[in-house]
Design an enzyme around this catalytic site. Sequence first.
Site, short mmCIF file in Angstrom:
data_model
loop_
_atom_site.label_atom_id
_atom_site.label_comp_id
_atom_site.label_asym_id
_atom_site.label_seq_id
_atom_site.Cartn_x
_atom_site.Cartn_y
_atom_site.Cartn_z
N ARG A 89 -8.33 -5.91 -24.22
CA ARG A 89 -9.37 -6.48 -23.33
C ARG A 89 -8.85 -7.56 -22.38
NH1 ARG A 89 -12.75 -6.16 -28.07
NH2 ARG A 89 -13.94 -4.24 -27.95
N LYS A 111 -5.55 -7.03 -7.03
CA LYS A 111 -5.96 -5.62 -7.14
C LYS A 111 -4.97 -4.89 -8.03
CE LYS A 111 -8.53 -4.72 -2.89
NZ LYS A 111 -8.59 -3.96 -1.64
N GLU A 153 3.05 -4.43 7.11
CA GLU A 153 1.90 -5.15 6.51
C GLU A 153 1.84 -6.59 7.03
OE1 GLU A 153 -0.71 -4.27 4.87
OE2 GLU A 153 -0.23 -2.28 4.11
N LYS A 195 -2.97 -13.99 3.74
CA LYS A 195 -3.69 -13.09 2.82
C LYS A 195 -4.40 -13.91 1.73
CE LYS A 195 -3.74 -9.02 -0.04
NZ LYS A 195 -3.15 -7.86 -0.64
N GLU A 205 -14.08 -8.32 -2.01
CA GLU A 205 -14.23 -7.50 -0.81
C GLU A 205 -15.69 -7.20 -0.47
OE1 GLU A 205 -11.00 -4.72 -0.44
OE2 GLU A 205 -12.16 -3.49 0.94
N ARG A 209 -12.71 -9.85 3.28
CA ARG A 209 -11.48 -9.21 2.81
C ARG A 209 -11.26 -7.84 3.45
NH1 ARG A 209 -9.01 -9.10 -3.38
NH2 ARG A 209 -7.12 -7.96 -2.84
N ASN A 213 -8.03 -4.28 5.81
CA ASN A 213 -7.94 -2.83 5.87
C ASN A 213 -7.71 -2.30 7.28
OD1 ASN A 213 -8.36 -2.57 3.11
ND2 ASN A 213 -10.58 -2.70 3.37
N HIS A 216 -5.90 0.91 7.87
CA HIS A 216 -5.84 1.61 6.57
C HIS A 216 -6.75 2.84 6.48
CE1 HIS A 216 -3.41 -1.74 5.37
NE2 HIS A 216 -3.30 -1.29 4.14
N HIS A 220 -4.64 5.68 5.21
CA HIS A 220 -4.88 6.38 3.94
C HIS A 220 -5.05 7.87 4.16
CE1 HIS A 220 -6.35 2.50 1.77
NE2 HIS A 220 -5.07 2.70 1.60
N HIS A 232 3.61 3.92 2.31
CA HIS A 232 2.33 3.28 2.62
C HIS A 232 2.39 2.50 3.96
CE1 HIS A 232 -1.48 1.26 1.92
NE2 HIS A 232 -0.89 0.10 2.11
N1 LIG Z 1 -2.56 -4.07 -5.19
C1 LIG Z 1 -2.58 -4.15 -3.89
O1 LIG Z 1 -3.28 -5.01 -3.30
C2 LIG Z 1 -1.72 -3.23 -3.08
C3 LIG Z 1 -1.55 -3.43 -1.72
C4 LIG Z 1 -0.70 -2.59 -1.01
C5 LIG Z 1 -0.04 -1.57 -1.67
N2 LIG Z 1 -0.23 -1.38 -3.00
C6 LIG Z 1 0.47 -0.32 -3.73
O2 LIG Z 1 1.86 -0.62 -3.70
C7 LIG Z 1 2.58 0.60 -3.88
C8 LIG Z 1 3.76 0.63 -2.94
O3 LIG Z 1 4.59 -0.47 -3.24
P1 LIG Z 1 6.11 -0.51 -2.74
O4 LIG Z 1 6.16 -0.14 -1.33
O5 LIG Z 1 6.65 -1.82 -3.15
O6 LIG Z 1 6.79 0.72 -3.50
P2 LIG Z 1 7.54 0.86 -4.91
O7 LIG Z 1 7.00 -0.03 -5.91
O8 LIG Z 1 7.52 2.34 -5.20
O9 LIG Z 1 9.04 0.42 -4.57
C9 LIG Z 1 9.78 1.17 -3.65
C10 LIG Z 1 11.13 1.59 -4.19
O10 LIG Z 1 12.02 0.47 -4.11
C11 LIG Z 1 12.67 0.27 -5.37
N3 LIG Z 1 12.92 -1.17 -5.45
C12 LIG Z 1 12.01 -2.15 -5.70
N4 LIG Z 1 12.58 -3.35 -5.54
C13 LIG Z 1 13.87 -3.14 -5.21
C14 LIG Z 1 14.94 -3.99 -4.89
N5 LIG Z 1 14.81 -5.32 -4.85
N6 LIG Z 1 16.15 -3.44 -4.61
C15 LIG Z 1 16.29 -2.08 -4.60
N7 LIG Z 1 15.30 -1.22 -4.85
C16 LIG Z 1 14.09 -1.75 -5.15
C17 LIG Z 1 11.71 0.83 -6.39
O11 LIG Z 1 12.38 1.22 -7.56
C18 LIG Z 1 11.12 2.04 -5.64
O12 LIG Z 1 11.99 3.13 -5.78
C19 LIG Z 1 1.59 1.72 -3.68
O13 LIG Z 1 1.27 2.31 -4.91
C20 LIG Z 1 0.37 1.04 -3.09
O14 LIG Z 1 -0.84 1.70 -3.44
C21 LIG Z 1 -1.06 -2.18 -3.72
#
Ligand SMILES: NC(=O)c1ccc[n+]([C@@H]2O[C@H](COP(=O)([O-])OP(=O)(O)OC[C@H]3O[C@@H](n4cnc5c(N)ncnc54)[C@H](O)[C@@H]3O)[C@@H](O)[C@H]2O)c1
Length: 340
Positions: A89, A111, A153, A195, A205, A209, A213, A216, A220, A232
């Site tokens: 929990r 999030k 972003e 942010k 949101e 907030r 988007n 987006h 999306h 993304h």
């Molecule tokens: N929670 C939120 O508010 C929010 C906002 C935007 C995006 N997201 C989510 O984030 C995700 C995308 O995140 P991302 O772009 O970081 O992708 P990711 O987490 O898949 O990382 C990208 C790649 O880089 C590698 N990597 C990470 N750090 C590294 C480093 N320092 N050196 C070498 N390789 C490294 C990872 O292993 C992976 O292969 C999506 O699932 C998206 O939905 C969430």
Amino acid sequence: MKINTIVVVTDNVVKQYYGYALRKAFKSLNCKIVLLSFPAGEKSKNINTVISLQTQMLNHFCSRETLIIALGGGVVGDIAGFVAATYMRGISYIQIPTTLLAMIDSSIGGKTGINLSHGKNLMGLIYKPKITIACIDFLASLPRKHIINGVVEALKVFLISNIIHFNKFRRRLNKILDYDKKSLETLVRHSANIKMNIIKQDLHENGLRAVLNFGHTIGHALEKISRYKILHGYAVAYGILFEAKISELLGILAPEKYDAIKTVFNQLGFHESYFKRFDVNSIIKATYSDKKARSNKINYVLLKDIGKIYSYRSSYTHPVHDKTIKKAFLTLIGEKYHAR
Ligand SMILES: NC(=O)c1ccc[n+]([C@@H]2O[C@H](COP(=O)([O-])OP(=O)(O)OC[C@H]3O[C@@H](n4cnc5c(N)ncnc54)[C@H](O)[C@@H]3O)[C@@H](O)[C@H]2O)c1
């Protein structure tokens, strides 16, 4: 907060770069350290990974006095946050983002979530980390395409709120893409602060907030059509071009402002001609399954100026007619619009 176990959650790539090193660094702490990982990439962002991580935590006798550290990009952050929110929990967690996108965006705002077969991030909750620690040194090993992914972003955040930062970082793009540490650091600091300020005012949101988007709704849709093969940030970059064009066609954004935005995104390798591979009807259809769609209306965040969102009657999102979406699409690919 009493902690007897630290669980570092990461993916297999980040584990090799930094996971073992972090575990070693924690050795002197007076608690048990557990390092858990899963295969890198969006495909892991599902319920099976969550169950596997929580089962491993139970096997390690993790109680509510456990702290989770999310070490990685947005995928790790979203999964580890969800695991923390739901394990017994809810237990505490910390975000240590290692991608630029995670530092600027996903590690801030609480999030958390996973994907379902119907789409991305459909199961989740808002559950804030105790702290987010962004260390620019991690970016040295990050592939360039993921730097661009994060830069988009950051530019989005400046486009919706701060023309001075937008212009400043537009001029510094080459330095950022060359991994200049100081430029990356100020980029993260400024965009993360903006942010955080927005989220402080509207965590759930209900209003403000939503401005985050911008780009987006279309972004999306492009991700969905390309079966999440597009990064993304790349999808959001095209989404920004599209939604800025909609803003221009509606007479909200001046054409020269659209051109200024286009120039910056062209510099990053994002061109309007990209849309030629799509059918506009499939883009529109994909927007209808966006979880931000309310009462079957597709709402868009529109831009009034660089650094300024359009708001009308205190609302930051606005329904846009399909005809306008089609017109924007045809304008982007250089074709004439004939109303039928
Ligand atoms: N929670 C939120 O508010 C929010 C906002 C935007 C995006 N997201 C989510 O984030 C995700 C995308 O995140 P991302 O772009 O970081 O992708 P990711 O987490 O898949 O990382 C990208 C790649 O880089 C590698 N990597 C990470 N750090 C590294 C480093 N320092 N050196 C070498 N390789 C490294 C990872 O292993 C992976 O292969 C999506 O699932 C998206 O939905 C969430």
